[in-house]
Design a protein around this motif. Structure first.
Motif, PDB file in Angstrom:
ATOM      1  N   PRO A   1     -25.588  54.473 -21.739  1.00  0.00           N
ATOM      2  CA  PRO A   1     -25.963  53.448 -21.022  1.00  0.00           C
ATOM      3  C   PRO A   1     -24.610  52.347 -21.094  1.00  0.00           C
ATOM      4  O   PRO A   1     -24.105  52.349 -22.080  1.00  0.00           O
ATOM      5  CB  PRO A   1     -27.001  52.697 -21.656  1.00  0.00           C
ATOM      6  CG  PRO A   1     -27.198  53.407 -23.006  1.00  0.00           C
ATOM      7  CD  PRO A   1     -26.224  54.569 -22.947  1.00  0.00           C
ATOM      8  N   LEU A   2     -24.510  51.803 -19.936  1.00  0.00           N
ATOM      9  CA  LEU A   2     -23.322  50.911 -19.883  1.00  0.00           C
ATOM     10  C   LEU A   2     -23.858  49.498 -19.488  1.00  0.00           C
ATOM     11  O   LEU A   2     -24.541  49.218 -18.860  1.00  0.00           O
ATOM     12  CB  LEU A   2     -22.294  51.336 -18.800  1.00  0.00           C
ATOM     13  CG  LEU A   2     -21.707  52.931 -19.022  1.00  0.00           C
ATOM     14  CD1 LEU A   2     -20.719  53.115 -17.701  1.00  0.00           C
ATOM     15  CD2 LEU A   2     -21.132  52.944 -20.244  1.00  0.00           C
ATOM     16  N   THR A   3     -22.981  48.404 -20.062  1.00  0.00           N
ATOM     17  CA  THR A   3     -23.184  47.192 -19.594  1.00  0.00           C
ATOM     18  C   THR A   3     -22.772  46.837 -18.012  1.00  0.00           C
ATOM     19  O   THR A   3     -22.183  47.780 -17.533  1.00  0.00           O
ATOM     20  CB  THR A   3     -22.658  46.089 -20.337  1.00  0.00           C
ATOM     21  OG1 THR A   3     -21.228  46.240 -19.965  1.00  0.00           O
ATOM     22  CG2 THR A   3     -23.001  46.205 -21.785  1.00  0.00           C
ATOM     23  N   ASP A   4     -22.995  45.705 -17.602  1.00  0.00           N
ATOM     24  CA  ASP A   4     -22.643  45.502 -16.111  1.00  0.00           C
ATOM     25  C   ASP A   4     -21.050  45.423 -16.021  1.00  0.00           C
ATOM     26  O   ASP A   4     -20.492  45.786 -14.650  1.00  0.00           O
ATOM     27  CB  ASP A   4     -23.041  44.002 -15.792  1.00  0.00           C
ATOM     28  CG  ASP A   4     -22.991  43.831 -14.201  1.00  0.00           C
ATOM     29  OD1 ASP A   4     -23.497  44.667 -13.539  1.00  0.00           O
ATOM     30  OD2 ASP A   4     -22.986  42.364 -13.724  1.00  0.00           O
ATOM     31  N   ALA A   5     -20.413  45.205 -17.016  1.00  0.00           N
ATOM     32  CA  ALA A   5     -18.969  45.323 -17.034  1.00  0.00           C
ATOM     33  C   ALA A   5     -18.426  46.795 -17.105  1.00  0.00           C
ATOM     34  O   ALA A   5     -17.277  46.900 -17.108  1.00  0.00           O
ATOM     35  CB  ALA A   5     -18.457  44.444 -18.179  1.00  0.00           C
ATOM     36  N   GLY A   6     -19.302  47.608 -17.606  1.00  0.00           N
ATOM     37  CA  GLY A   6     -19.084  48.896 -17.750  1.00  0.00           C
ATOM     38  C   GLY A   6     -18.649  49.466 -19.315  1.00  0.00           C
ATOM     39  O   GLY A   6     -18.130  50.337 -19.534  1.00  0.00           O
ATOM     40  N   LYS A   7     -19.223  48.485 -20.335  1.00  0.00           N
ATOM     41  CA  LYS A   7     -18.879  48.860 -21.533  1.00  0.00           C
ATOM     42  C   LYS A   7     -20.025  49.659 -22.197  1.00  0.00           C
ATOM     43  O   LYS A   7     -21.232  49.372 -21.627  1.00  0.00           O
ATOM     44  CB  LYS A   7     -18.781  47.782 -22.454  1.00  0.00           C
ATOM     45  CG  LYS A   7     -17.621  46.454 -22.120  1.00  0.00           C
ATOM     46  CD  LYS A   7     -17.549  45.529 -22.992  1.00  0.00           C
ATOM     47  CE  LYS A   7     -16.516  44.424 -22.665  1.00  0.00           C
ATOM     48  NZ  LYS A   7     -16.323  43.384 -23.437  1.00  0.00           N
ATOM     49  N   PRO A   8     -19.980  50.554 -23.071  1.00  0.00           N
ATOM     50  CA  PRO A   8     -21.090  51.069 -23.808  1.00  0.00           C
ATOM     51  C   PRO A   8     -22.009  50.193 -24.083  1.00  0.00           C
ATOM     52  O   PRO A   8     -21.718  49.209 -25.085  1.00  0.00           O
ATOM     53  CB  PRO A   8     -20.468  51.869 -24.770  1.00  0.00           C
ATOM     54  CG  PRO A   8     -19.108  52.459 -24.328  1.00  0.00           C
ATOM     55  CD  PRO A   8     -18.785  51.117 -23.679  1.00  0.00           C
ATOM     56  N   ASP A   9     -23.327  50.257 -23.825  1.00  0.00           N
ATOM     57  CA  ASP A   9     -24.428  49.287 -24.498  1.00  0.00           C
ATOM     58  C   ASP A   9     -25.078  49.731 -25.384  1.00  0.00           C
ATOM     59  O   ASP A   9     -25.741  50.114 -25.620  1.00  0.00           O
ATOM     60  CB  ASP A   9     -25.373  49.353 -22.903  1.00  0.00           C
ATOM     61  CG  ASP A   9     -26.216  47.926 -23.464  1.00  0.00           C
ATOM     62  OD1 ASP A   9     -26.268  47.545 -24.472  1.00  0.00           O
ATOM     63  OD2 ASP A   9     -26.912  47.533 -22.365  1.00  0.00           O
ATOM     64  N   LYS A  10     -24.330  49.235 -26.616  1.00  0.00           N
ATOM     65  CA  LYS A  10     -24.681  49.458 -28.114  1.00  0.00           C
ATOM     66  C   LYS A  10     -26.092  48.832 -28.396  1.00  0.00           C
ATOM     67  O   LYS A  10     -26.788  49.253 -29.226  1.00  0.00           O
ATOM     68  CB  LYS A  10     -23.495  49.185 -28.892  1.00  0.00           C
ATOM     69  CG  LYS A  10     -22.416  50.419 -29.110  1.00  0.00           C
ATOM     70  CD  LYS A  10     -21.361  50.188 -30.057  1.00  0.00           C
ATOM     71  CE  LYS A  10     -20.257  51.014 -30.067  1.00  0.00           C
ATOM     72  NZ  LYS A  10     -19.554  51.040 -31.107  1.00  0.00           N
ATOM     73  N   LYS A  11     -26.368  47.505 -27.955  1.00  0.00           N
ATOM     74  CA  LYS A  11     -27.671  46.883 -27.766  1.00  0.00           C
ATOM     75  C   LYS A  11     -28.659  47.839 -27.438  1.00  0.00           C
ATOM     76  O   LYS A  11     -29.718  47.870 -28.224  1.00  0.00           O
ATOM     77  CB  LYS A  11     -27.453  45.518 -27.260  1.00  0.00           C
ATOM     78  CG  LYS A  11     -26.696  44.663 -28.000  1.00  0.00           C
ATOM     79  CD  LYS A  11     -26.809  43.188 -27.035  1.00  0.00           C
ATOM     80  CE  LYS A  11     -25.883  42.126 -27.491  1.00  0.00           C
ATOM     81  NZ  LYS A  11     -25.759  40.930 -26.711  1.00  0.00           N
ATOM     82  N   GLU A  12     -28.625  48.433 -26.321  1.00  0.00           N
ATOM     83  CA  GLU A  12     -29.371  49.272 -25.930  1.00  0.00           C
ATOM     84  C   GLU A  12     -29.759  50.560 -26.694  1.00  0.00           C
ATOM     85  O   GLU A  12     -30.790  51.030 -27.035  1.00  0.00           O
ATOM     86  CB  GLU A  12     -29.261  49.647 -24.461  1.00  0.00           C
ATOM     87  CG  GLU A  12     -30.206  50.626 -23.685  1.00  0.00           C
ATOM     88  CD  GLU A  12     -31.391  50.105 -23.813  1.00  0.00           C
ATOM     89  OE1 GLU A  12     -32.404  51.231 -23.461  1.00  0.00           O
ATOM     90  OE2 GLU A  12     -31.898  49.003 -23.810  1.00  0.00           O
TER      91      GLU A  12
END
Length: 515
Positions: free
Chosen positions: A491-502
């Motif tokens: 899963p990626l954030t809106d900016a395109g980073k791996p979403d580690k929170k998710e």
């Protein structure tokens, strides 16, 4: 020291001057629609006058709820031209998070992409604003383009002063109170010199990530250089590859996970990418093994930029540094920029020698003015002119900076601590692993455990036991993940980073379910 405001010219005025030299040149392209430099310049001036007529001027906040449209760039330029500060929302945040930001920055006018009118209704129900202006006809608010068409396109002198806030960019925002990073008009002008110039060819930049992030800065640089900006609505590897070939793209910015998707796509093998001159990546940690793959795929065109919204640009790993014979270089973030100072400090504030790990502290003209309406948090990270980045890193004897981890991401385990990026690099080095993300999860005893999520090469038979054995052999038992999961894509954030929170949320949910 700030320059005399009477002689100050904003980045908008400088860019519009550059666009005036070739008014018939195509400046922006979106879905086959081609906007000339003259048309764009006129639209900015008309929009600026329309905003003034709506009571939006110097010291007000304009918030953009917009996708990658030529009119989005024009609206930002117009707002900055009249001296307003601009906040560009990430479109994939929840309506509640967006409303919190709209309210927090004291939005005077919300400018809306017609494609987001339903979301705008949700946001303004939660956080009413004095004016809702839409980039086209819509049932909500007022048509800003219609208002602009009634105004003069004569040049309008910028109303901003050097120390006025130009942009408020938020980091986080999914939980808790988001941090609004304030950058002045004078500081924004410094961003132009971060990446090396490439003289001798006309720049054609492809934008595949949100204009609210780094791609927006690079688009400004391209327009200032007299180039062309090609806008895609979102990242899709097949569409991006087709656009590179069709539009003869020279410049492209990607976060590392998107770069991996681009080179792994089947179309990459038969797409003509020979026009690329500068493939810039950054925004989060990159895998040295995968960057080496990208050099083999696209040639000697890769450049890594390291920085933060808080710090501006810090260091650059040049094309020449992407030497496959020096794999250690691919782990670094390059050499510190000429006008930037970097020191590595321990927890007591002591400067550390080359090779020792500590917090990366930065001093330059690009450092943010502070966090919006959060003076205590600002004082925590800005001390005596130095920005404490929250990144752990080290400088080597040749002046190359390597980022090891975020302090908050470092996993404290029995016997020491695990740097997540080091473990990710090791996992990514396995030939059957495309990408990985490492993060800490607390168990029932509140002990932090190492978790990893891996994207395997399609058709591979790799499993968690073999990967754990590799980690144990090469890094020791302390680095061995307690759990390794497998997914088709991170899963990626809106900016395109791996979403580690998710990823952490999913892991915690799974632990709660299984006990």
């Amino acid at each position: 020291m700030s320059m005399d405001h009477q002689n100050f010219r904003t980045y908008v005025e400088e860019n519009l001057d550059a666009l005036s030299t070739r008014p018939d040149h195509e400046a922006l392209i979106h879905q086959g629609r081609r906007v000339t430099a003259g048309e764009f310049r006129d639209l900015v001036h008309r929009m600026a006058r329309a905003l003034l007529a709506q009571g939006v001027g110097r010291g007000e906040t304009v918030t953009l709820l917009c996708g990658n449209l030529p009119e989005t760039v024009a609206a930002r330029y117009a707002a900055n031209l009249v001296g307003a500060r601009v906040n560009h929302l990430y479109n994939k945040l929840s309506a509640e998070a967006q409303a919190d930001i709209v309210r927090d920055v004291e939005t005077r006018a919300l400018i809306v992409d017609p494609r987001y009118t339903e979301r705008a209704v949700e946001v303004t129900d939660l956080a009413p604003v004095p004016a809702v202006l839409v980039l086209g006809p819509a049932k909500l608010g007022t048509d800003l383009l219609d208002l602009a068409a009634q105004q003069s396109a004569e040049p309008l002198a910028g109303l901003a002063r050097p120390d006025d806030i130009c942009a408020i960019r938020h980091t986080g925002g999914t939980t808790g109170h988001p941090k609004g990073i304030c950058t002045t008009f004078e500081q924004v002008r410094w961003f132009r010199g971060v990446l090396p110039e490439e003289p001798g060819f006309e720049r054609r930049q492809l934008v595949v990530t949100t204009l609210a992030h780094g791609a927006g800065h690079l688009a400004d640089n391209t327009l200032h250089a007299g180039g062309t900006v090609v806008l895609l609505d979102d990242f899709d590897a097949a569409e991006a590859l087709a656009a590179i070939e069709r539009e003869r793209i020279t410049d492209l910015f990607l976060l590392p996970p998107l770069l991996y998707q681009l080179m792994d796509h089947p179309d990459a093998q038969h797409t003509d990418t020979s026009s690329l001159r500068m493939l810039t990546y950054g925004g989060c940690q990159a895998s040295p093994a995968r960057i080496a793959d990208a050099v083999r795929r696209f040639g000697p065109v890769l450049i890594q930029g390291y920085g933060q919204n808080e710090s501006g640009g810090v260091s650059v790993l040049t094309k020449e540094d992407h030497d496959l014979g020096r794999p250690d270089r691919l782990r670094s973030a390059g050499k510190v920029l000429a006008d930037v100072e970097v020191v590595i400090r321990d927890e007591s504030g002591r400067d550390l020698p080359s090779g020792e790990h500590g917090e990366v502290c930065v001093r330059s003209a690009m450092i943010m003015k502070g966090y919006w309406k959060q003076p205590e948090l600002t004082a925590e990270v800005l001390r005596d002119g130095w920005l404490h980045t929250g990144d752990i890193g080290f400088l080597d004897d040749e002046g190359y900076l390597t980022i090891v981890d975020r302090i908050k991401d470092m996993i404290v385990v029995v016997g020491g601590h695990v740097y997540t990026t080091e473990l990710e690099d090791l996992l990514n080095s396995h030939p059957q692993v495309r990408q990985s993300a490492v993060f800490g999860v607390r168990d029932a005893d509140r002990m932090e455990r190492v978790h990893a999520v891996v994207v395997p090469v399609p058709g591979s038979d790799i499993d968690g036991d073999r990967l754990r054995a590799m980690v144990r052999e090469q890094r020791g038992a302390m680095y061995e993940p307690a759990h390794i999961g497998f997914v088709d894509a991170l899963p990626l954030t809106d900016a395109g980073k791996p979403d580690k929170k998710e990823l952490r949320r999913r892991a915690e949910q799974e632990l709660a379910t299984t006990g």
